[in-house]
Motif scaffolding. Sequence first.
Motif, mmCIF file in Angstrom:
data_model
loop_
_atom_site.group_PDB
_atom_site.id
_atom_site.type_symbol
_atom_site.label_atom_id
_atom_site.label_comp_id
_atom_site.label_asym_id
_atom_site.label_seq_id
_atom_site.Cartn_x
_atom_site.Cartn_y
_atom_site.Cartn_z
ATOM 1 N N GLU A 152 88.662 19.264 52.618
ATOM 2 C CA GLU A 152 89.096 19.893 51.483
ATOM 3 C C GLU A 152 88.049 20.508 50.558
ATOM 4 O O GLU A 152 87.084 19.658 50.105
ATOM 5 C CB GLU A 152 89.967 18.829 50.718
ATOM 6 C CG GLU A 152 90.273 19.269 49.366
ATOM 7 C CD GLU A 152 90.902 18.057 48.444
ATOM 8 O OE1 GLU A 152 91.297 18.372 47.190
ATOM 9 O OE2 GLU A 152 91.178 16.750 49.007
ATOM 10 N N PHE A 153 87.877 21.789 50.169
ATOM 11 C CA PHE A 153 86.842 22.365 49.283
ATOM 12 C C PHE A 153 87.301 22.085 47.823
ATOM 13 O O PHE A 153 88.157 22.632 47.448
ATOM 14 C CB PHE A 153 86.821 23.396 49.728
ATOM 15 C CG PHE A 153 85.896 23.946 50.855
ATOM 16 C CD1 PHE A 153 84.827 24.634 50.926
ATOM 17 C CD2 PHE A 153 86.650 23.485 52.155
ATOM 18 C CE1 PHE A 153 84.152 24.890 52.075
ATOM 19 C CE2 PHE A 153 85.925 23.658 53.595
ATOM 20 C CZ PHE A 153 84.620 24.372 53.433
ATOM 21 N N THR A 154 86.202 21.509 47.014
ATOM 22 C CA THR A 154 86.527 21.305 45.646
ATOM 23 C C THR A 154 85.946 22.348 45.093
ATOM 24 O O THR A 154 86.011 22.705 43.746
ATOM 25 C CB THR A 154 86.341 19.923 45.011
ATOM 26 O OG1 THR A 154 84.802 19.778 45.398
ATOM 27 C CG2 THR A 154 87.228 18.849 45.688
ATOM 28 N N LYS A 155 84.467 22.994 45.623
ATOM 29 C CA LYS A 155 84.002 23.986 45.102
ATOM 30 C C LYS A 155 83.498 24.709 46.178
ATOM 31 O O LYS A 155 82.812 24.243 47.358
ATOM 32 C CB LYS A 155 82.767 23.487 44.351
ATOM 33 C CG LYS A 155 81.701 24.678 43.673
ATOM 34 C CD LYS A 155 80.716 24.092 43.041
ATOM 35 C CE LYS A 155 80.931 23.827 41.590
ATOM 36 N NZ LYS A 155 80.107 23.403 40.632
ATOM 37 N N ASN A 156 83.463 25.989 46.140
ATOM 38 C CA ASN A 156 82.743 27.005 47.084
ATOM 39 C C ASN A 156 82.347 28.221 46.778
ATOM 40 O O ASN A 156 83.152 29.111 46.410
ATOM 41 C CB ASN A 156 83.838 27.181 48.546
ATOM 42 C CG ASN A 156 83.152 28.021 49.611
ATOM 43 O OD1 ASN A 156 82.133 27.925 49.879
ATOM 44 N ND2 ASN A 156 84.134 28.516 50.421
ATOM 45 N N VAL A 201 85.467 17.391 50.465
ATOM 46 C CA VAL A 201 85.804 16.025 50.608
ATOM 47 C C VAL A 201 86.635 15.981 51.930
ATOM 48 O O VAL A 201 87.385 16.531 52.504
ATOM 49 C CB VAL A 201 86.958 15.825 49.912
ATOM 50 C CG1 VAL A 201 87.560 14.277 49.917
ATOM 51 C CG2 VAL A 201 86.522 16.041 48.191
ATOM 52 N N THR A 202 85.922 15.184 52.786
ATOM 53 C CA THR A 202 86.337 14.853 54.479
ATOM 54 C C THR A 202 86.504 13.275 54.522
ATOM 55 O O THR A 202 85.426 12.659 54.519
ATOM 56 C CB THR A 202 85.805 15.503 55.475
ATOM 57 O OG1 THR A 202 86.023 15.421 56.836
ATOM 58 C CG2 THR A 202 84.132 15.526 55.285
ATOM 59 N N ASP A 203 87.438 12.764 54.894
ATOM 60 C CA ASP A 203 87.598 11.370 55.610
ATOM 61 C C ASP A 203 87.252 10.434 54.314
ATOM 62 O O ASP A 203 86.497 9.594 54.480
ATOM 63 C CB ASP A 203 86.840 11.102 56.792
ATOM 64 C CG ASP A 203 87.161 11.645 58.083
ATOM 65 O OD1 ASP A 203 88.291 12.100 57.985
ATOM 66 O OD2 ASP A 203 86.304 12.153 58.947
ATOM 67 N N ASN A 204 87.650 10.990 53.029
ATOM 68 C CA ASN A 204 87.624 10.351 51.985
ATOM 69 C C ASN A 204 85.881 10.306 51.395
ATOM 70 O O ASN A 204 85.556 9.285 50.809
ATOM 71 C CB ASN A 204 87.993 8.802 51.799
ATOM 72 C CG ASN A 204 89.616 8.899 52.006
ATOM 73 O OD1 ASN A 204 90.225 9.661 51.392
ATOM 74 N ND2 ASN A 204 89.900 7.788 52.867
ATOM 75 N N THR A 205 85.116 11.119 52.321
ATOM 76 C CA THR A 205 83.722 11.103 51.702
ATOM 77 C C THR A 205 83.447 12.480 51.264
ATOM 78 O O THR A 205 83.842 13.478 51.767
ATOM 79 C CB THR A 205 83.128 10.926 53.063
ATOM 80 O OG1 THR A 205 83.245 9.830 53.785
ATOM 81 C CG2 THR A 205 81.414 10.937 52.872
ATOM 82 N N LYS A 206 82.922 12.368 49.952
ATOM 83 C CA LYS A 206 82.247 13.636 49.380
ATOM 84 C C LYS A 206 81.047 14.406 49.857
ATOM 85 O O LYS A 206 79.987 13.340 49.873
ATOM 86 C CB LYS A 206 82.259 13.338 48.073
ATOM 87 C CG LYS A 206 83.485 13.125 47.125
ATOM 88 C CD LYS A 206 83.312 12.846 45.711
ATOM 89 C CE LYS A 206 84.681 12.319 45.097
ATOM 90 N NZ LYS A 206 84.402 12.364 43.584
ATOM 91 N N ILE A 207 80.883 15.339 50.086
ATOM 92 C CA ILE A 207 79.690 16.006 50.952
ATOM 93 C C ILE A 207 79.457 17.320 50.123
ATOM 94 O O ILE A 207 80.118 18.056 49.778
ATOM 95 C CB ILE A 207 79.767 16.471 52.378
ATOM 96 C CG1 ILE A 207 80.270 15.277 53.206
ATOM 97 C CG2 ILE A 207 78.600 17.117 52.828
ATOM 98 C CD1 ILE A 207 80.722 15.619 54.764
#
Length: 216
Positions: A152-156, A201-207
């Motif tokens: 899930e992209f919150t910013k791109n 956000v992937t697997d409840n982890t923010k990257i």
Amino acid sequence: MKKLNLLIAGLLLITLSYAQDDSSDTTKIRFGNKNIIIVDGDTISDEDPPRIRNFESQWASMTFGINSYFAPDYKMDLPNESSFMDLNVGKSWEFALNLFDIDFSLIKNRVGLNSGLGFRFNNYRFSNNIILQPTYVSTEDVLAYKIDTVAEFTKNKLSVYGVQVPLMLSFHFPMKEHTLIVSAGAYAGVRYHIFTKQKIVTDNTKIKTKENDDFH
């Protein structure tokens, strides 16, 4: 005798510049560009406002704008092969900081040329979950990308920073209290920093990722 002549000349100057308003207790005396107004025994000194002789473009400023694209046919819609670059226009902002300006008056402070130096910051927020490939990954001289269908992209976004130098022709139209300035021209720019930035956000982890490149 010389002192007497100067005194007489001074009295004549006052007499010629003397004016009295019969409708009120107001006396006005003018010396060159300076007015002396006597109202009921009080003296008020008032200088005429100096004429504005400098030609100023007002280009030194801060500006905000919205980024978008033009296709080769000058339409806003991108062709299908470029649709992966679709933007979220509402979040694609431009900010410019114009620090210095140089002005050259051509015709009586009414027409002139303007130039200067400024910095420009463009941010392009993508609508799709794309990741642009840097030049060391893309083997061909074209912009390559991949699509992430899981995260899930919150910013791109793609950010482009540059320096700009304008050359404009300005027209000044004096009004009662202000001056209307109309300018038209072009500017040249040099890019000095380009990068992409994603917040995922992937697997409840923010990257957070950032890639510096020119992206062709």
